[in-house]
Design a protein around this motif. Structure first.
Motif, PDB file in Angstrom:
ATOM      1  N   ILE A  78    -173.399 -50.414 -20.456  1.00 38.64           N
ATOM      2  CA  ILE A  78    -174.568 -50.148 -21.289  1.00 38.64           C
ATOM      3  C   ILE A  78    -175.377 -48.986 -20.715  1.00 38.64           C
ATOM      4  CG2 ILE A  78    -176.766 -51.105 -22.104  1.00 38.64           C
ATOM      5  CD1 ILE A  78    -175.337 -53.877 -22.059  1.00 38.64           C
ATOM      6  N   TYR A  79    -175.530 -48.977 -19.388  1.00 42.44           N
ATOM      7  CA  TYR A  79    -176.279 -47.892 -18.742  1.00 42.44           C
ATOM      8  C   TYR A  79    -175.602 -46.544 -18.987  1.00 42.44           C
ATOM      9  CZ  TYR A  79    -178.229 -44.878 -15.160  1.00 42.44           C
ATOM     10  OH  TYR A  79    -178.809 -43.810 -14.522  1.00 42.44           O
ATOM     11  N   GLU A  80    -174.287 -46.526 -18.874  1.00 45.05           N
ATOM     12  CA  GLU A  80    -173.533 -45.285 -19.105  1.00 45.05           C
ATOM     13  C   GLU A  80    -173.705 -44.811 -20.543  1.00 45.05           C
ATOM     14  OE1 GLU A  80    -169.670 -46.566 -18.020  1.00 45.05           O
ATOM     15  OE2 GLU A  80    -169.948 -46.194 -15.869  1.00 45.05           O
ATOM     16  N   LYS A  81    -173.709 -45.755 -21.470  1.00 42.60           N
ATOM     17  CA  LYS A  81    -173.879 -45.404 -22.879  1.00 42.60           C
ATOM     18  C   LYS A  81    -175.236 -44.747 -23.115  1.00 42.60           C
ATOM     19  CE  LYS A  81    -173.231 -45.503 -27.383  1.00 42.60           C
ATOM     20  NZ  LYS A  81    -172.287 -44.601 -28.074  1.00 42.60           N
ATOM     21  N   ILE A  82    -176.272 -45.292 -22.486  1.00 45.39           N
ATOM     22  CA  ILE A  82    -177.622 -44.755 -22.660  1.00 45.39           C
ATOM     23  C   ILE A  82    -177.708 -43.337 -22.125  1.00 45.39           C
ATOM     24  CG2 ILE A  82    -180.048 -45.028 -22.002  1.00 45.39           C
ATOM     25  CD1 ILE A  82    -179.417 -48.025 -21.616  1.00 45.39           C
ATOM     26  N   ASN A  83    -177.083 -43.103 -20.974  1.00 44.34           N
ATOM     27  CA  ASN A  83    -177.266 -41.842 -20.272  1.00 44.34           C
ATOM     28  C   ASN A  83    -176.111 -40.866 -20.452  1.00 44.34           C
ATOM     29  OD1 ASN A  83    -179.803 -42.315 -18.450  1.00 44.34           O
ATOM     30  ND2 ASN A  83    -178.605 -44.190 -18.334  1.00 44.34           N
ATOM     31  N   ARG A  84    -175.146 -41.272 -21.229  1.00 41.79           N
ATOM     32  CA  ARG A  84    -173.962 -40.441 -21.414  1.00 41.79           C
ATOM     33  C   ARG A  84    -174.295 -39.190 -22.202  1.00 41.79           C
ATOM     34  NH1 ARG A  84    -171.003 -44.128 -23.514  1.00 41.79           N
ATOM     35  NH2 ARG A  84    -169.737 -44.598 -21.704  1.00 41.79           N
ATOM     36  N   LYS A  85    -173.971 -38.032 -21.653  1.00 42.52           N
ATOM     37  CA  LYS A  85    -174.138 -36.788 -22.386  1.00 42.52           C
ATOM     38  C   LYS A  85    -172.996 -36.631 -23.385  1.00 42.52           C
ATOM     39  CE  LYS A  85    -176.685 -34.275 -18.819  1.00 42.52           C
ATOM     40  NZ  LYS A  85    -176.715 -33.085 -17.943  1.00 42.52           N
ATOM     41  N   ASN A  86    -171.830 -37.072 -22.990  1.00 40.09           N
ATOM     42  CA  ASN A  86    -170.680 -37.043 -23.887  1.00 40.09           C
ATOM     43  C   ASN A  86    -170.481 -38.433 -24.458  1.00 40.09           C
ATOM     44  OD1 ASN A  86    -170.017 -34.300 -23.257  1.00 40.09           O
ATOM     45  ND2 ASN A  86    -169.179 -35.037 -21.317  1.00 40.09           N
ATOM     46  N   ILE A 144    -181.285 -48.152 -12.637  1.00 45.23           N
ATOM     47  CA  ILE A 144    -181.787 -49.221 -13.501  1.00 45.23           C
ATOM     48  C   ILE A 144    -183.097 -49.774 -12.950  1.00 45.23           C
ATOM     49  CG2 ILE A 144    -181.311 -51.523 -14.430  1.00 45.23           C
ATOM     50  CD1 ILE A 144    -178.336 -50.764 -14.451  1.00 45.23           C
ATOM     51  N   CYS A 145    -183.201 -49.834 -11.623  1.00 45.47           N
ATOM     52  CA  CYS A 145    -184.446 -50.287 -10.992  1.00 45.47           C
ATOM     53  C   CYS A 145    -185.621 -49.404 -11.398  1.00 45.47           C
ATOM     54  CB  CYS A 145    -184.305 -50.276  -9.469  1.00 45.47           C
ATOM     55  SG  CYS A 145    -183.519 -51.750  -8.792  1.00 45.47           S
ATOM     56  N   GLU A 146    -185.375 -48.110 -11.482  1.00 43.42           N
ATOM     57  CA  GLU A 146    -186.434 -47.186 -11.897  1.00 43.42           C
ATOM     58  C   GLU A 146    -186.882 -47.498 -13.328  1.00 43.42           C
ATOM     59  OE1 GLU A 146    -185.163 -43.167 -11.456  1.00 43.42           O
ATOM     60  OE2 GLU A 146    -184.757 -43.349  -9.305  1.00 43.42           O
ATOM     61  N   ASN A 147    -185.904 -47.727 -14.197  1.00 44.87           N
ATOM     62  CA  ASN A 147    -186.238 -48.069 -15.584  1.00 44.87           C
ATOM     63  C   ASN A 147    -187.013 -49.377 -15.665  1.00 44.87           C
ATOM     64  OD1 ASN A 147    -184.868 -45.802 -16.502  1.00 44.87           O
ATOM     65  ND2 ASN A 147    -182.963 -46.900 -16.822  1.00 44.87           N
ATOM     66  N   ILE A 148    -186.542 -50.358 -14.902  1.00 38.46           N
ATOM     67  CA  ILE A 148    -187.167 -51.673 -14.912  1.00 38.46           C
ATOM     68  C   ILE A 148    -188.590 -51.607 -14.353  1.00 38.46           C
ATOM     69  CG2 ILE A 148    -187.087 -53.940 -13.787  1.00 38.46           C
ATOM     70  CD1 ILE A 148    -184.085 -53.885 -14.150  1.00 38.46           C
ATOM     71  N   LYS A 149    -188.773 -50.785 -13.329  1.00 40.54           N
ATOM     72  CA  LYS A 149    -190.110 -50.638 -12.749  1.00 40.54           C
ATOM     73  C   LYS A 149    -191.092 -50.136 -13.792  1.00 40.54           C
ATOM     74  CE  LYS A 149    -192.684 -48.288  -9.068  1.00 40.54           C
ATOM     75  NZ  LYS A 149    -192.614 -47.308  -7.948  1.00 40.54           N
ATOM     76  N   GLY A 150    -190.668 -49.138 -14.572  1.00 42.37           N
ATOM     77  CA  GLY A 150    -191.530 -48.603 -15.620  1.00 42.37           C
ATOM     78  C   GLY A 150    -191.841 -49.636 -16.681  1.00 42.37           C
ATOM     79  N   ILE A 151    -190.811 -50.401 -17.095  1.00 39.33           N
ATOM     80  CA  ILE A 151    -191.004 -51.442 -18.110  1.00 39.33           C
ATOM     81  C   ILE A 151    -191.936 -52.525 -17.588  1.00 39.33           C
ATOM     82  CG2 ILE A 151    -189.839 -53.304 -19.376  1.00 39.33           C
ATOM     83  CD1 ILE A 151    -187.378 -51.468 -19.534  1.00 39.33           C
ATOM     84  N   ARG A 152    -191.736 -52.901 -16.322  1.00 37.12           N
ATOM     85  CA  ARG A 152    -192.571 -53.958 -15.745  1.00 37.12           C
ATOM     86  C   ARG A 152    -194.033 -53.530 -15.664  1.00 37.12           C
ATOM     87  NH1 ARG A 152    -191.542 -57.418 -10.102  1.00 37.12           N
ATOM     88  NH2 ARG A 152    -193.492 -58.612 -10.246  1.00 37.12           N
ATOM     89  N   GLU A 153    -194.258 -52.293 -15.251  1.00 34.72           N
ATOM     90  CA  GLU A 153    -195.632 -51.803 -15.120  1.00 34.72           C
ATOM     91  C   GLU A 153    -196.316 -51.674 -16.472  1.00 34.72           C
ATOM     92  OE1 GLU A 153    -195.330 -48.167 -12.941  1.00 34.72           O
ATOM     93  OE2 GLU A 153    -195.082 -49.168 -10.995  1.00 34.72           O
ATOM     94  N   SER A 154    -195.607 -51.119 -17.455  1.00 36.47           N
ATOM     95  CA  SER A 154    -196.242 -50.890 -18.758  1.00 36.47           C
ATOM     96  C   SER A 154    -196.512 -52.187 -19.511  1.00 36.47           C
ATOM     97  CB  SER A 154    -195.372 -49.965 -19.615  1.00 36.47           C
ATOM     98  OG  SER A 154    -194.114 -50.552 -19.882  1.00 36.47           O
ATOM     99  N   ASN A 155    -195.699 -53.223 -19.260  1.00 32.73           N
ATOM    100  CA  ASN A 155    -195.890 -54.508 -19.934  1.00 32.73           C
ATOM    101  C   ASN A 155    -196.529 -55.559 -19.035  1.00 32.73           C
ATOM    102  OD1 ASN A 155    -194.328 -54.399 -22.740  1.00 32.73           O
ATOM    103  ND2 ASN A 155    -193.122 -53.244 -21.245  1.00 32.73           N
ATOM    104  N   GLU A 158    -179.346 -38.571 -32.464  1.00 34.00           N
ATOM    105  CA  GLU A 158    -178.587 -37.968 -31.362  1.00 34.00           C
ATOM    106  C   GLU A 158    -177.384 -37.204 -31.898  1.00 34.00           C
ATOM    107  OE1 GLU A 158    -179.309 -37.691 -28.204  1.00 34.00           O
ATOM    108  OE2 GLU A 158    -181.210 -38.719 -28.538  1.00 34.00           O
ATOM    109  N   TYR A 159    -176.734 -37.787 -32.910  1.00 31.69           N
ATOM    110  CA  TYR A 159    -175.556 -37.135 -33.495  1.00 31.69           C
ATOM    111  C   TYR A 159    -175.946 -35.787 -34.092  1.00 31.69           C
ATOM    112  CZ  TYR A 159    -171.156 -36.643 -36.032  1.00 31.69           C
ATOM    113  OH  TYR A 159    -169.954 -36.198 -36.494  1.00 31.69           O
ATOM    114  N   MET A 160    -177.012 -35.772 -34.865  1.00 31.77           N
ATOM    115  CA  MET A 160    -177.457 -34.536 -35.498  1.00 31.77           C
ATOM    116  C   MET A 160    -177.859 -33.497 -34.456  1.00 31.77           C
ATOM    117  SD  MET A 160    -177.074 -34.906 -38.720  1.00 31.77           S
ATOM    118  CE  MET A 160    -177.089 -36.033 -40.100  1.00 31.77           C
ATOM    119  N   LYS A 161    -178.548 -33.955 -33.432  1.00 29.53           N
ATOM    120  CA  LYS A 161    -179.006 -33.052 -32.380  1.00 29.53           C
ATOM    121  C   LYS A 161    -177.828 -32.421 -31.654  1.00 29.53           C
ATOM    122  CE  LYS A 161    -181.087 -34.840 -28.817  1.00 29.53           C
ATOM    123  NZ  LYS A 161    -182.091 -35.532 -27.981  1.00 29.53           N
TER     124      LYS A 161
END
Length: 572
Positions: free
Chosen positions: A182-190, A13-24, A381-384
């Protein structure tokens, strides 16, 4: 000691937040965390997130605000993201809780003056003075243990508020478990898997030609909550996860479920829960049913109420509830089932037009042009996952497509596209709005909106850091002038749709008057100065109100229609 799930997710999550913080170019990780949460849980778009966030000092512990005027509802949120992983074990302390509570009361009370310097907070407070709000929600969102030892303080203040005002106040605690969910939902393959222990579960009506199976039975309330508790933040289909603000119903559900003399009647009083899933496997030997790709599509209010009762230790053991399980592969049928099951529930009106002939045809035409219109949440995502060849397509969400289309092309409803996006989907209005809708018009509006959105981001970066000169360079002024006049551009915080509408009118006027061909950037710049000129002449200084006011849209439209030559940029 082994690395825990929380610690592992913290790094990601820190990695995601770092990207969001830098871009905004946010000043804190907590603000970037708020952005991450609003995007991934509330599914807000970038501009909606920017409008909701309260950035800078003087926020009184309120980090974001969502005003839902249609439902007469207010949501305020506090976010805490630990600076180091060791702090994941901490709780939100009493001082922060009381600060947020004081901020909430200052925000909503006409008897309390706000003496701080935060412009966004002041504008939200001003908006609320002109709004009827009867339903309130305070969310404590943190990647730690959240509020445990001090929960009684929150609940006591909340109960006092309810008694004093007669309004409903919901307290939401999204701690590290909810954030991990929430993080698991975002990254869940299944997709989500659920295991339910039941008292009874029988095969019901099946339609083999449509590959639909169903089961009906009843489940103990506590067993039901236990089965979905790990997915409580994501188990509800996005289209119906909206909280039902007419909460007298929820209060009644809670009274029955926690009573000592009525709990055993819960099964007879309640309509039950409906799960829809990709696959269901029933195990009568263990009295357990396993669901893959599960979502609760009916009974959101009931399940949330039971979950909250369990958290408070008040759910009666004798509560049993009707449960239906529908296993289905066809996505269109899945959508229709969800729609019809919720015909009496306040869900997004856009759901009801997803199967409209015009929208279905639009999806096909857009696909031919390299765009995928997502008629329902997660459809892409469902269609894919089910083998539909849509890789590489630009994804458009239906709500945004209609909002941008109306804001761009339909002058008389453009302000409504900003003021009340859900109102665009009213069944009595949508037919009128869909007349003339084409793939080419949608693409033009969509692309112009995205270009304007990028410029708004440049402006917000300058607001946060006066040394940032990208916005000044974009509109062709000196940075020193921009810093001196930055407040005259405050309308850009909420000005996406009025700029979008101005752009199209300006483009058409230039063409009518045979003014030299201009690039997209030039027309955006001209639009900014036209809207700035109109808004800065208004006595009302709360620009967030002006940027959704129909009379302001009309004034800008009239000003554009009177132009005989290109807009003059006055840097004065």
């Amino acid at each position: 000691m082994a690395v825990t799930k929380y610690e592992s997710y913290y790094a990601k999550i820190c990695e995601n937040i770092k990207g969001i913080r830098e871009s905004n170019e946010y000043n804190t990780d907590s603000l970037a965390f708020a952005h991450w949460y609003l995007k991934n849980y509330y599914k807000l778009q970038e501009q909606d997130i920017a409008e909701a966030l309260i950035d800078g000092a003087g926020d009184l512990g309120i980090d974001s605000v969502i005003i839902d005027e249609e439902n007469q509802a207010l949501i305020v949120m506090q976010y805490k993201f630990p600076a180091k992983k060791e702090n994941i074990k901490n709780e939100i302390d009493q001082g922060e809780i009381l600060k947020t509570w004081n901020g909430f009361m200052t925000l909503i009370s006409n008897e309390r003056c706000y003496e701080g310097s935060n412009t966004k907070f002041a504008e939200f407070k001003s908006r609320l003075e002109n709004s009827i709000i009867t339903h309130f929600r305070i969310c404590f969102v943190s990647y730690n243990k959240g509020i445990v030892a001090n929960k009684s303080i929150v609940e006591s203040n909340a109960e006092t508020f309810r008694q004093d005002t007669g309004s409903e106040l919901e307290i939401v605690y999204h701690d590290r478990d909810a954030i991990a969910n929430i993080y698991e939902k975002i990254n869940r393959k299944n997709s989500i898997s659920v295991s339910l222990k039941y008292k009874q579960m029988q095969p019901a009506y099946n339609v083999q030609t449509r590959k639909i199976d169903s089961f009906v039975g009843f489940v103990n309330g506590k067993e039901l909550v236990q089965g979905i508790s790990n997915n409580i933040a994501t188990i509800f289909d996005e289209n119906i996860r909206l909280y039902e603000y007419g909460s007298s119903v929820n209060n009644g559900i809670n009274r029955t479920a926690t009573s000592t003399d009525q709990a055993d009647m819960f099964y007879f009083y309640n309509n039950g829960i409906v799960f829809i899933c990709d696959q269901a496997q029933n195990s009568p030997a263990s009295n357990e049913i396993f669901l893959t790709g599960a979502s609760v599509v009916n009974g959101c209010q009931t399940l949330n109420t039971l979950y909250n009762a369990v958290q408070k230790g008040k759910l009666n053991d004798t509560v049993y509830i009707l449960v239906r399980v529908i296993s289905i592969a066809d996505y269109s049928e899945r959508m229709r089932i969800t729609e019809f099951l919720n015909s009496q529930t306040p869900i997004r009106d856009s759901y009801f037009i997803a199967n409209h002939t015009v929208i279905r045809d639009l999806q096909k035409k857009l696909l031919e042009k390299g765009y995928f219109l997502e008629r329902q949440i997660n459809e892409y995502e469902y269609m894919k996952e089910h083998g539909v060849d849509i890789q590489g397509k630009i994804v458009m969400e239906l709500e945004n497509v209609i909002q941008y289309y109306v804001g761009y092309w339909i002058d008389k409803n453009a302000s409504l596209a900003k003021r009340g996006k859900n109102a665009l989907f009213d069944k009595n209005k949508i037919e009128e709005l869909l007349v003339g809708l084409t793939a080419d018009k949608v693409i033009e509006a969509y692309n112009v909106y995205n270009a304007i959105s990028e410029v708004l981001t440049l402006y917000r970066k300058t607001r946060r850091n006066s040394s940032k000169d990208e916005f000044a360079k974009y509109i062709g002024v000196k940075q020193i002038w921009m810093n001196e006049n930055i407040d005259s551009f405050r309308f850009m915080n909420t000005g996406d749709i009025i700029l979008l509408n101005t752009y199209r009118n300006l483009k058409d006027q230039y063409k009518r008057k045979k003014i030299a061909e201009l690039e997209q950037k030039d027309i955006i710049i001209d639009s900014i100065f036209i809207v700035r000129d109109v808004i800065n002449k208004e006595e009302e200084k709360n620009v967030s109100l002006l940027t959704k006011n129909s009379s302001i849209f009309n004034k800008v439209q009239i000003k554009v229609s009177a132009l005989e030559e290109r807009v003059e940029h006055k840097a004065d």
